[in-house]
Write a protein that holds these residues in place. Structure first.
Motif, PDB file in Angstrom:
ATOM      1  N   LEU A 165      48.063  35.578  37.163  1.00  0.00           N
ATOM      2  CA  LEU A 165      47.560  34.590  36.212  1.00  0.00           C
ATOM      3  C   LEU A 165      47.554  33.194  36.812  1.00  0.00           C
ATOM      4  CD1 LEU A 165      49.228  35.795  32.889  1.00  0.00           C
ATOM      5  CD2 LEU A 165      46.820  35.952  33.547  1.00  0.00           C
ATOM      6  N   VAL A 166      48.588  32.871  37.585  1.00  0.00           N
ATOM      7  CA  VAL A 166      48.632  31.551  38.230  1.00  0.00           C
ATOM      8  C   VAL A 166      47.480  31.387  39.207  1.00  0.00           C
ATOM      9  CG1 VAL A 166      49.933  30.105  39.843  1.00  0.00           C
ATOM     10  CG2 VAL A 166      51.109  31.216  37.940  1.00  0.00           C
ATOM     11  N   MET A 167      47.236  32.409  40.025  1.00  0.00           N
ATOM     12  CA  MET A 167      46.170  32.290  41.021  1.00  0.00           C
ATOM     13  C   MET A 167      44.796  32.306  40.372  1.00  0.00           C
ATOM     14  SD  MET A 167      45.838  35.932  42.952  1.00  0.00           S
ATOM     15  CE  MET A 167      44.913  37.298  42.202  1.00  0.00           C
ATOM     16  N   THR A 168      44.695  32.863  39.149  1.00  0.00           N
ATOM     17  CA  THR A 168      43.422  32.841  38.435  1.00  0.00           C
ATOM     18  C   THR A 168      42.940  31.410  38.238  1.00  0.00           C
ATOM     19  OG1 THR A 168      43.827  34.930  37.280  1.00  0.00           O
ATOM     20  CG2 THR A 168      42.309  33.388  36.228  1.00  0.00           C
ATOM     21  N   PHE A 169      43.884  30.484  38.010  1.00  0.00           N
ATOM     22  CA  PHE A 169      43.511  29.094  37.761  1.00  0.00           C
ATOM     23  C   PHE A 169      43.511  28.251  39.037  1.00  0.00           C
ATOM     24  CE2 PHE A 169      45.157  30.654  33.713  1.00  0.00           C
ATOM     25  CZ  PHE A 169      44.161  30.232  32.842  1.00  0.00           C
ATOM     26  N   LEU A 170      44.141  28.750  40.100  1.00  0.00           N
ATOM     27  CA  LEU A 170      44.232  27.957  41.330  1.00  0.00           C
ATOM     28  C   LEU A 170      43.080  28.210  42.286  1.00  0.00           C
ATOM     29  CD1 LEU A 170      48.057  28.093  42.189  1.00  0.00           C
ATOM     30  CD2 LEU A 170      46.765  26.288  41.021  1.00  0.00           C
ATOM     31  N   ARG A 171      42.581  29.439  42.325  1.00  0.00           N
ATOM     32  CA  ARG A 171      41.526  29.781  43.271  1.00  0.00           C
ATOM     33  C   ARG A 171      40.155  29.582  42.647  1.00  0.00           C
ATOM     34  NH1 ARG A 171      43.016  32.321  47.818  1.00  0.00           N
ATOM     35  NH2 ARG A 171      40.932  33.203  48.072  1.00  0.00           N
ATOM     36  N   ASN A 173      35.848  30.215  42.440  1.00  0.00           N
ATOM     37  CA  ASN A 173      34.913  31.332  42.426  1.00  0.00           C
ATOM     38  C   ASN A 173      35.487  32.558  41.725  1.00  0.00           C
ATOM     39  OD1 ASN A 173      32.255  32.014  43.101  1.00  0.00           O
ATOM     40  ND2 ASN A 173      32.954  33.324  44.774  1.00  0.00           N
ATOM     41  N   ILE A 174      36.277  32.334  40.670  1.00  0.00           N
ATOM     42  CA  ILE A 174      36.902  33.410  39.923  1.00  0.00           C
ATOM     43  C   ILE A 174      36.456  33.340  38.463  1.00  0.00           C
ATOM     44  CG2 ILE A 174      39.107  34.185  38.942  1.00  0.00           C
ATOM     45  CD1 ILE A 174      40.419  33.679  41.565  1.00  0.00           C
ATOM     46  N   SER A 175      36.187  34.482  37.877  1.00  0.00           N
ATOM     47  CA  SER A 175      35.850  34.557  36.460  1.00  0.00           C
ATOM     48  C   SER A 175      37.141  34.477  35.643  1.00  0.00           C
ATOM     49  CB  SER A 175      35.104  35.866  36.153  1.00  0.00           C
ATOM     50  OG  SER A 175      34.863  35.986  34.777  1.00  0.00           O
ATOM     51  N   VAL A 176      37.502  33.279  35.256  1.00  0.00           N
ATOM     52  CA  VAL A 176      38.752  33.073  34.521  1.00  0.00           C
ATOM     53  C   VAL A 176      38.739  33.852  33.215  1.00  0.00           C
ATOM     54  CG1 VAL A 176      40.210  31.364  33.375  1.00  0.00           C
ATOM     55  CG2 VAL A 176      39.126  30.819  35.567  1.00  0.00           C
ATOM     56  N   LEU A 177      37.628  33.792  32.489  1.00  0.00           N
ATOM     57  CA  LEU A 177      37.541  34.519  31.223  1.00  0.00           C
ATOM     58  C   LEU A 177      37.641  36.030  31.453  1.00  0.00           C
ATOM     59  CD1 LEU A 177      34.712  32.593  29.322  1.00  0.00           C
ATOM     60  CD2 LEU A 177      37.177  32.511  28.914  1.00  0.00           C
ATOM     61  N   GLY A 178      37.059  36.511  32.544  1.00  0.00           N
ATOM     62  CA  GLY A 178      37.138  37.936  32.849  1.00  0.00           C
ATOM     63  C   GLY A 178      38.568  38.390  33.044  1.00  0.00           C
ATOM     64  N   LEU A 254      44.140  38.096  46.723  1.00  0.00           N
ATOM     65  CA  LEU A 254      42.726  38.188  47.069  1.00  0.00           C
ATOM     66  C   LEU A 254      41.933  38.991  46.052  1.00  0.00           C
ATOM     67  CD1 LEU A 254      43.231  38.925  50.877  1.00  0.00           C
ATOM     68  CD2 LEU A 254      42.426  36.795  49.881  1.00  0.00           C
ATOM     69  N   LEU A 255      42.606  39.416  44.999  1.00  0.00           N
ATOM     70  CA  LEU A 255      41.990  40.306  44.029  1.00  0.00           C
ATOM     71  C   LEU A 255      40.731  39.713  43.382  1.00  0.00           C
ATOM     72  CD1 LEU A 255      42.226  42.911  42.293  1.00  0.00           C
ATOM     73  CD2 LEU A 255      43.552  41.576  40.678  1.00  0.00           C
ATOM     74  N   GLY A 256      40.800  38.431  43.027  1.00  0.00           N
ATOM     75  CA  GLY A 256      39.710  37.875  42.252  1.00  0.00           C
ATOM     76  C   GLY A 256      38.628  37.201  43.049  1.00  0.00           C
TER      77      GLY A 256
END
Length: 261
Positions: A165-171, A173-178, A254-256
């Motif tokens: 969840l932390v990296m979702t907001f830090l990286r 080119n990621i679909s945050v809503l997804g 690297l997941l997202g």
């Protein structure tokens, strides 16, 4: 729950056919789209990407098809590897049909939310929403169904979900809503999916039987391998649990990648 003990790809397929087939689809589509660059692959990519404008025009399949498409080999490999790590336990616990509903349903729910919130030009692809959906089910187990998950696995899930969840907001080119609605939908659907589920056991699955001594003798028999039986949890795994967790977190880092086009 997250340490793979299968001895071969064949055995993994026998035990977890749905996970194996999904990974196979991911690899096959990447192979014809990116590796071979076939024209049919380009058509699949063009008509399969989750584009909100296309969904608005009635192309409803774009809610589902992005789940199996990826932007490059690394994106495909890391999402598939995450599924291999976290999917087998749930496939055994839920059963094939419920696992398919969990995997596709959580990602589709996230994609529907994306459609209603993001702009018409928004485009996305990748299985991260589905993987986060599985995380949501695990989180529900950690909080409300402790009978289905051991303490060690609960700690691993806690660390992984927090980092993810932390990296979702830090990286970028990621679909945050997804990611967010993937894990949220997994959590919401979990009570229905887990109804009647049993806790995971890697030794509960049938394994191919090896004939080590005569079966047609009803008398006392000697098992030549009895002194070589392995412990259920190898000592090397117990001693290196921290490194295993670090490795999983590195994969999730690297997941997202490349969720948004």
């Amino acid at each position: 729950m997250f340490i793979r003990t299968e001895r071969s790809v064949k055995e993994f397929f026998q035990l977890y056919p749905v996970v194996t087939i999904i990974v196979g689809i991911n690899i096959f589509l990447w192979f014809i789209i990116d590796f071979l660059n076939l024209q049919i692959g380009q058509y699949i990519q063009f008509f399969g990407v989750g584009i909100n404008a296309g969904i608005a025009q009635g192309e409803w399949w774009r809610i589902f098809t992005p789940i199996f498409l990826h932007a490059g080999v690394l994106h495909m490999l890391f999402n598939s590897f995450s599924l291999v790590l976290f999917g087998p336990a749930l496939e055994q616990m839920l059963g094939k049909i419920k696992f398919i509903l969990a995997y596709v349903g959580t990602a589709a729910t996230a994609n529907i939310v994306i459609y209603f919130i993001e702009s018409p030009t928004y485009a996305h692809l990748g299985a991260s929403g589905a993987v986060f959906g599985l995380f949501g089910i695990y989180v529900y187990m950690v909080i409300f169904r402790k009978d289905l998950i051991d303490q060690s696995s609960s700690q691993i899930i806690g660390v992984i979900v927090a980092i993810a969840l932390v990296m979702t907001f830090l990286r970028g080119n990621i679909s945050v809503l997804g990611h967010l609605f993937g894990i949220f939908s997994g959590f919401i659907y979990a009570p229905l999916l887990l109804a009647g589920a049993r806790s995971y056991s890697p030794w509960a699955q049938p394994r191919p039987r090896k004939r080590t001594y005569a079966d047609d003798d009803d008398g006392p028999q000697f098992d030549p391998n009895r002194w070589n039986r392995k412990k259920k949890i190898p000592e090397g795994i117990r001693k290196n649990k921290l490194w295993i967790i670090v490795g999983i977190i590195a994969v999730l880092w690297l997941l997202g990648q490349a969720n948004i086009l």
